[in-house]
Design a protein around this motif. Structure first.
Motif, PDB file in Angstrom:
ATOM      1  N   GLU A  60       0.833  -1.197   0.000  1.00 47.72           N
ATOM      2  CA  GLU A  60       0.000   0.000   0.000  1.00 47.72           C
ATOM      3  C   GLU A  60       0.875   1.258   0.000  1.00 47.72           C
ATOM      4  O   GLU A  60       1.842   1.357   0.759  1.00 47.72           O
ATOM      5  N   LYS A  89      -9.247   2.467  -2.329  1.00 48.07           N
ATOM      6  CA  LYS A  89      -9.483   1.783  -1.052  1.00 48.07           C
ATOM      7  C   LYS A  89     -10.873   2.126  -0.548  1.00 48.07           C
ATOM      8  O   LYS A  89     -11.327   3.268  -0.654  1.00 48.07           O
ATOM      9  N   ASN A 117      -6.573   6.670  -1.619  1.00 49.15           N
ATOM     10  CA  ASN A 117      -5.510   5.682  -1.440  1.00 49.15           C
ATOM     11  C   ASN A 117      -5.800   4.595  -2.462  1.00 49.15           C
ATOM     12  O   ASN A 117      -6.789   3.872  -2.348  1.00 49.15           O
ATOM     13  N   GLY A 161       0.846   0.838  -5.217  1.00 44.46           N
ATOM     14  CA  GLY A 161      -0.007   1.708  -4.425  1.00 44.46           C
ATOM     15  C   GLY A 161       0.536   3.125  -4.348  1.00 44.46           C
ATOM     16  O   GLY A 161       1.748   3.335  -4.210  1.00 44.46           O
ATOM     17  N   TYR A 178       4.080   4.474   3.038  1.00 42.08           N
ATOM     18  CA  TYR A 178       2.769   4.548   3.689  1.00 42.08           C
ATOM     19  C   TYR A 178       2.732   5.600   4.779  1.00 42.08           C
ATOM     20  O   TYR A 178       1.714   6.257   5.013  1.00 42.08           O
ATOM     21  N   SER A 198      -1.056  -3.720   1.267  1.00 40.59           N
ATOM     22  CA  SER A 198      -1.314  -3.460   2.673  1.00 40.59           C
ATOM     23  C   SER A 198      -0.160  -2.726   3.347  1.00 40.59           C
ATOM     24  O   SER A 198       0.955  -2.646   2.824  1.00 40.59           O
ATOM     25  N   ALA A 245      -4.785   1.612  -5.727  1.00 41.95           N
ATOM     26  CA  ALA A 245      -3.935   0.618  -6.370  1.00 41.95           C
ATOM     27  C   ALA A 245      -4.036   0.841  -7.871  1.00 41.95           C
ATOM     28  O   ALA A 245      -5.134   0.952  -8.420  1.00 41.95           O
ATOM     29  N   VAL A 280      -7.518  -3.188  -0.799  1.00 45.74           N
ATOM     30  CA  VAL A 280      -6.402  -2.501  -0.151  1.00 45.74           C
ATOM     31  C   VAL A 280      -6.516  -2.636   1.364  1.00 45.74           C
ATOM     32  O   VAL A 280      -7.497  -2.199   1.960  1.00 45.74           O
ATOM     33  N   CYS A 281      -5.539  -3.286   1.958  1.00 43.10           N
ATOM     34  CA  CYS A 281      -5.299  -3.384   3.403  1.00 43.10           C
ATOM     35  C   CYS A 281      -6.562  -3.601   4.230  1.00 43.10           C
ATOM     36  O   CYS A 281      -7.099  -4.681   4.298  1.00 43.10           O
TER      37      CYS A 281
END
Length: 666
Positions: free
Chosen positions: A46, A115, A99, A88, A52, A195, A101, A169-170
């Motif tokens: 991510e 996300k 956020n 990401g 991040y 993630s 991808a 995503v995560c």
């Protein structure tokens, strides 16, 4: 994708927080390594392009512009690469920052996935900087030189060879209804998760359980990449997790807390996943809601076609293949064995209670199958608090009985405290051959089956005398091959071994030997070491077993391997042959294999040997279905069963032409 396998990678680059150029270089290095190893899809953590843990730096336009420029660099870098890369980064969408991808292949952006669920607790305050996909309207945006349709709806990417994948995503996977639920039901067979999960005591195990369950529930390959070294340690530490699961099973995992970039590569069997889905009615039924929603425009599924590969690579199977798929793999093997024996025993307990029987009758030959059946009977009688004397073990020596099996049968019954009866079949079978005019020196199928049917008749009549029931001893391997005399050892009143293959029987008897100890252990170990034989042909001049089953129908470890993949997943001969070569040939010349119980299972097999017995399996499996169509009741223990009442329904006169033709041409 060939033979149903797709090669994927989960990558963890070293990063520097806010250093977009450095991070992009690290990503490029991993992409080119993966491309060189034949990876078809690679996923990164991510926000890996920026790092991040940028926090309020995400409000800096310079960082956002640099992130977009880095995508342009990646597009140029991947222009001649077939690999699909998922990275990401933050993306500006009008008044929102998402956020996201980004899915890239051959210099093009295939799609952008925002996300959905943003954490806003403890050390994670994503809502301070980002908007959720739920806050967006579907719209076209201009990003990195591409016009992109940005949508909050599920997006499924279709590779040129037909594999379908989705992205979340995560935090999305931690939600009560993850996006991967809808993606999977709509056809995604692979889920990629970008993630950034920090390390806390106990969290790693919970994370693995979560991903395992999600992979199993959605019947997907789940590829997870979480950021590692280089992220800020101001308040938390990111250990780095590259995890690849297939239908709940972890097939590749990275080392945590590494200071180096990492990449885990694995081949996921899409064909196996599709087979599981087709045979699972719960999964099929779950698709109804998705179809209904699409028809009523409650939400749309967007399908995106990926580009075709420009270079065709030779296929190499990289993943390990277990040569003994029926033997349980568990950290607590005693628990696994006890569970199997309890399933068998409780099936018999119910049948005894229902029939009000106080007696069970079974033939004890001194071989593996009857030994396991006797152990199960003892366990059932102990559970019912009945005297073991109600278990009547009958040894029936005949023309091929050897001293070794005869003595083992008697000594085992005596040691376990059951009732022992000895009834020779020699006189009655000799009379029978005279009655039907068969030459006793002609050791043909009549000679063999006459003995098997006489033994079954004796057991049935003894059971009638004692108001009991006959317990069948035949196993799954014999049923698959039809290695049983019709209305002989094929028949009983309850078959406790019906879904236990031969390789597993050997393992269970070994476990029983370890559990019982003493004299019983010595007897059981000798039974394990005795060649498998029906003992229907007279012994050799030295009194040793002459008729060895595996010389006639082939090694049971090969047949059990064929049974598992043919029945469990419906694989074609070419794929079974590919897997068998990996399990029994590749890189293992001269090796002596042992199962997890320590029992030797022989050396390796060359390709011609595997092919020979695979053809034997196909021929016997199809031609012997008539025996399986009228099987006695018996408990299902594992994922494979041949019961005609549930797991395997097949016409007895089905042709095996297309399967054999492929096997002949391997």
């Amino acid at each position: 994708m060939k033979y149903g396998f797709i090669k994927v990678a989960s990558a963890i680059p070293n990063v520097k927080v806010g250093d977009v150029k450095y991070n992009t270089d690290q990503i490029e290095n991993l992409i080119v390594q993966a491309e060189g190893k034949g990876v078809e899809i690679i996923v990164f953590p991510e926000l890996c392009i920026t790092g991040y843990s940028c926090q309020d730096l995400f409000r800096q336009q310079m960082l956002l512009d640099a992130a977009e420029n880095s995508v342009l660099v990646l597009l140029d870098f991947t222009r001649k690469l077939d690999i699909i890369s998922i990275v990401g980064l933050p993306i500006v969408v009008g008044d929102l920052l998402i956020n996201a991808a980004v899915v890239i292949q051959q210099g093009k952006i295939l799609g952008v996935v925002p996300k959905t669920y943003l954490p806003n607790y403890s050390e994670f305050y994503e809502k301070r900087w980002f908007a959720s996909s739920q806050d967006m309207k579907e719209q076209n945006i201009r990003f990195a030189g591409h016009n992109i349709l940005l949508t909050p709806n599920p997006q499924i990417f279709k590779t040129a060879e037909g594999a379908n994948f989705g992205v979340e995503v995560c935090e999305d996977v931690w939600a009560p209804t993850p996006p991967s639920n809808r993606l999977a039901i709509a056809g995604a067979e692979l889920i990629f998760n970008l993630s950034a999960s920090d390390e806390l005591i106990g969290k790693h195990n919970y994370l693995k359980e979560l991903i395992s369950q999600q992979s199993a529930r959605t019947m997907t390959g789940y590829v997870y990449s979480s950021c590692g070294f280089g992220e800020s340690t101001q308040d938390v530490v990111y250990g780095g997790n590259a995890l690849i699961y297939e239908n709940g099973k972890c097939i590749s995992a990275s080392e945590r807390f590494s200071m180096e970039s990492q990449m885990q590569i694995a081949q996921i069997d899409i064909e196996k996943l599709r087979s599981e889905r087709r045979s699972n009615s719960t999964y099929v039924n779950a698709q109804r809601n998705i179809k209904y929603s699409i028809l009523n425009n409650q939400f749309d599924i967007r399908y995106i076609q990926c580009n075709a590969a420009e270079q065709i690579r030779d296929f190499v199977l990289d993943r390990e293949v277990d040569p003994h798929p029926f033997i349980p793999k568990s950290n607590d093997m005693e628990t696994s064995c006890e569970e199997i024996l309890n399933i068998q025993a409780m099936g018999l307990v119910k049948r005894i209670v229902h029939t009000h029987s106080k007696t069970v009758v079974l033939g004890i030959s001194g071989g593996l199958d009857s030994t396991l059946a006797l152990i199960v009977c003892v366990k059932a009688f102990d559970k019912l608090q009945l005297s073991r004397k109600g278990i009547v073990g009958v040894t029936m020596p005949g023309f091929g009985t050897t001293d070794r099996t005869y003595n083992n049968a008697l000594h085992l019954m005596e040691t376990l405290g059951v009732t022992v009866r000895e009834i020779s079949i020699a006189k009655s079978v000799t009379q029978h051959f005279e009655d039907i005019g068969h030459d006793i020196n002609n050791h043909d199928v009549t000679y063999e089956n006459g003995q098997a049917r006489e033994r079954t008749q004796i057991l049935m009549d003894v059971a009638n005398q004692m108001n009991g029931m006959v317990i069948g001893t035949g196993d799954l391997s014999e049923l698959a091959l039809g290695w049983a005399t019709y209305n002989g050892d094929h028949m009983s009143m309850y078959g406790v071994n019906a879904s236990i293959p031969k390789t597993l029987i050997k393992y269970l008897v070994k476990y029983a030997a370890q559990s019982l100890g003493g004299r019983a252990s010595d007897i059981l170990l000798d039974i394990i070491d005795t060649p498998i034989s029906p003992e229907l042909i007279p012994a050799d001049e030295n009194g040793h077993i002459k008729q060895k089953t595996e010389d006639l129908v082939g090694p049971y470890e090969l047949h059990d391997f064929f049974i598992y993949y043919f029945l469990r997943f419906g694989f074609r001969p070419a794929k079974i042959f590919l897997l068998a070569k990996k399990a029994f040939v590749d890189g293992k010349e001269g090796a002596v294999k042992k199962d997890v119980s320590g029992a030797e299972l022989g050396g390796t097999y060359d390709e011609e040997t595997i092919k020979k017995w695979l053809k034997t399996f196909i021929r016997r499996f199809f031609t012997q279905q008539f025996k399986r169509s009228c099987l006695p009741d018996g408990p299902k223990v594992g994922s494979v069963s041949l019961s005609p009442r549930g797991d395997w329904r097949m016409p007895s006169d089905a042709a095996y032409t297309i399967w054999m033709e492929e096997a002949e041409n391997l």
